[in-house]
Structures are given as C-alpha cells and as structure tokens.
Design an enzyme around this catalytic site. Structure first.
Site, mmCIF file in Angstrom:
data_model
loop_
_atom_site.group_PDB
_atom_site.id
_atom_site.type_symbol
_atom_site.label_atom_id
_atom_site.label_comp_id
_atom_site.label_asym_id
_atom_site.label_seq_id
_atom_site.Cartn_x
_atom_site.Cartn_y
_atom_site.Cartn_z
ATOM 1 N N GLY A 58 -16.548 -17.601 -16.045
ATOM 2 C CA GLY A 58 -17.315 -17.075 -14.924
ATOM 3 C C GLY A 58 -17.093 -15.614 -14.592
ATOM 4 C CB THR B 258 -20.702 -25.510 -15.538
ATOM 5 O OG1 THR B 258 -19.479 -24.983 -15.063
ATOM 6 C CG2 THR B 258 -21.831 -25.126 -14.630
#
Ligand code: ASP
Length: 356
Positions: free
Chosen positions: A275, A221
């Site tokens: 996440g 990310t």
C-alpha cells in the site's frame, strides 16, 4: 382562398411528416445506442496479489478460491445483466468475498501487531465522481457497505475509527463483535511473522525489520470494478491491510486515487499490493489520468504503472480495471493475483498464478 388553404394544409402535412421521420430517426439512434451498451457491460475482480505459488497451494484450497471467485463475480454479473447499477454490482460482489475467510477483507482480515483487526474500504462512482471511504474500523462486518453509505448518505468522503462506527450505527450498517474477525490461520500468520521478526532483530537492524514485516505479510485484499448497461463505471476495494501493521497504519485501499478510482470518461480501477507504494504512485488515478491525458488504452496505462512506476519505486502488487468500453486489465508484478473477469456474454476468465 380555397387554394391558399389547400397550400397551407399541404405545407403542414409535409412538415409533420418530416418531423415524424426525424423523431423516428432519433429514436432509432437511441435504440441502437441502448442495444450497443446493453451488450456492453462487464465485471472484473481481484482477491489480492502476492507470493502466491502453485507449489504452496493444495488442490482443495485452489478450488476453494476458484469457487469463491466464481460465486462473487457471478453475483455481480447477474445484477448487471438484470439492469442493476455498477455500484450495486461492486458492493454485492465484494460482500461475498468479505464474508469468506479466504480473503484479507471482512471475515478473513489479517491481524495487527496488537492482535486486533482494523479494516479499510473505499468505493467510487464513475458517473458522478462521488466517493466514500472508511479506515481503521474494527466492528463493521462489511466495510464496503459503510464506504457506500459514506458516499451516498454523508457529506464526507472519508471517515475513520470510532467515528466511522458511530456513523455506521446511525445508518443501521451491521456491526459485529471484534471476535468475529478471528480466524486461526490469520492469527498463526501473525505469530509466525512476530517470531521471524524476533530472530531478525537478533541479527539485523530495526530498519530491516520494518522491511521484513511488510514484504512478507501476505496480501489478500479484495476489489471489484464494473461497467453497467447504462455505461456507468464503479470500483471498490476492501481490506484488512497488512499483517503485523502498527500505529493505526492505513494503506492505499481506502484512499481514493490510490486504491480505488472510477471515472466514466476513462476507467474504474481497484488496487492490491504494498500500500505505501500504491499511495506514493497514486496508482488507480494515475492509470485513469494517463488514459485521459495521453489518450492511451487501459492496457497500456496499467502496464506502465504496474510494470514500471510501482516496481521502480520498490513496490509490488497489481490492479484490476475495466474501461468505459468494457475492455479489461488484470495487471500484476507479483507471483500471483487471485482474479476473475466476466463479460456481457457471461464468459468467465479465472486466474491465480502468473503464467495462465
Ligand atoms: N494494499 C493493501 C494495503 O496496503 C494490502 C493488500 O492489497 O493486500 O493495506
């Protein structure tokens, strides 16, 4: 009468002089404050955290990462230096990383189990606490731009899937054919994971398989946090999520408070990592809240969350953050995190592995 008039004029002169002095003082204060904050801006970025080991890296790949991180952070820094806003710096910086196949965002997004790419992003403005996010988009070239449009041009905070893309069209945000996100490396990663998954399935339970798919999918990310010359903070995050994700899984990146948070009173944070755990620990907001409620520094708050709270739950990853004074944290509990920081003087700190 003349005496009275002379007296009145003297009183008038005296008052206007002291008024003048007062406004001069106020001006000096403002000037010195502006000078202070003008010296005090900064930017920090990440390109993902995970099992990033020197022994698995070639010199040319390492250089490619360093060059891209430098290009991205310099673009954001230039915007801030020229008086641009932290939101402008965050989006421009993230755009550069989204356009590079090196990172798991935009062009280099990882593949889902169904061999598609589903992208998530979010952005937050620390001055207004306004925020925008998009989840599960498949045709948006730069999801951070769409998140910014959700924040500034809609009444909503979070849009998803087809609806988010319809909104993108209405805002003339660049859309691409889903094939744009095909990169051979990411496609091969998916195939490798699926292969291992099969072998694993032959030997173990489906629960183990679940664990395996997430733990071994590479993170990557991208995120950026910035403090501008006006003392305004902003943070943004953009991702393809996790390789082999299914069922329209959405991670922390588009969730305000988990993947992204910014508040002028405390700090601006962007997260990267596993996440599910970052959502459960509300990582980005927790760091800000600890600064606000406990009165501790950014560094202390980031350490507590990344080195204790997240690993205690069983998760891993990292954050980059900047506070309202320009102090920076790049905290992670994985083998590496692509990261860079540039202060107001233009001094650059670049890092990939743990001990550097
Ligand atoms: N946090 C992202 C997610 O769970 C992955 C990453 O940071 O690379 O979707």
């Amino acid at each position: 009468m003349i005496r009275i008039l002379t007296f009145l004029s003297l009183v008038f002169l005296w008052t206007s002089c002291s008024e003048g002095k007062k406004s001069q003082e106020t001006m000096n204060q403002t000037v010195s404050k502006t000078t202070n904050s003008e010296e005090n801006f900064g930017i920090v970025i990440h390109g993902g955290a995970g099992t990033i080991l020197k022994e698995n890296m070639t010199d040319s790949l390492e250089n490619a990462y360093k060059e891209k991180l430098t290009e991205a952070i310099t673009a954001g820094h230039t915007i801030l230096k020229n008086g641009g806003t932290s939101i402008e710096a965050v989006t421009a910086t993230i755009n550069i990383m989204e356009d590079s196949p090196l990172f798991n965002a935009g062009k280099g997004a990882v593949f889902t189990h169904n061999e598609t790419n589903e992208l998530d992003a979010s952005i937050m403005d620390g001055a207004t606490l306004n925020a925008g996010a998009v989840a599960g988009v498949t045709r948006v070239k730069n999801p951070i731009n769409l998140a910014e449009a959700v924040m500034s041009k809609s009444q909503h905070v979070m849009l998803s899937g087809v609806g988010a893309e319809e909104f993108a069209e209405s805002q003339e945000i660049e859309l691409v054919d889903p094939d744009y996100f095909y990169t051979e490396g990411r496609f091969r990663s998916l195939q490798r994971i699926k292969e291992k998954e099969k072998t694993q399935l032959d030997h173990d339970s489906a629960i183990l398989l679940e664990e395996f798919s997430y733990k071994d999918s590479k993170f990557g990310t991208v995120g950026c946090a910035a403090l501008d010359k006006n003392g305004n903070l902003a943070a943004g995050t953009s991702t393809g999520g996790m390789t082999n994700k299914r069922w329209n899984r959405i991670g922390d990146a588009p969730i305000i408070g988990a993947g992204t948070y910014a508040n002028n009173a405390t700090c601006a944070v962007s997260s990267t990592g596993w996440g599910e755990f970052f959502i459960r620990a509300m990582v980005a907001h927790d760091i800000s809240a600890m600064m606000e409620y406990k009165g501790i520094s950014l560094q202390e708050a980031a350490k507590e969350v990344i080195q204790k709270k997240v690993p205690d739950l069983g998760g891993d990853g990292g954050i980059i953050a900047i506070d309202h004074e320009g102090n920076v944290s790049m905290e992670f509990n994985t083998a590496g995190m692509y990261r860079a920081h540039m202060n107001a003087k233009g001094e650059l700190i670049l890092g990939i592995y743990k001990d550097e």
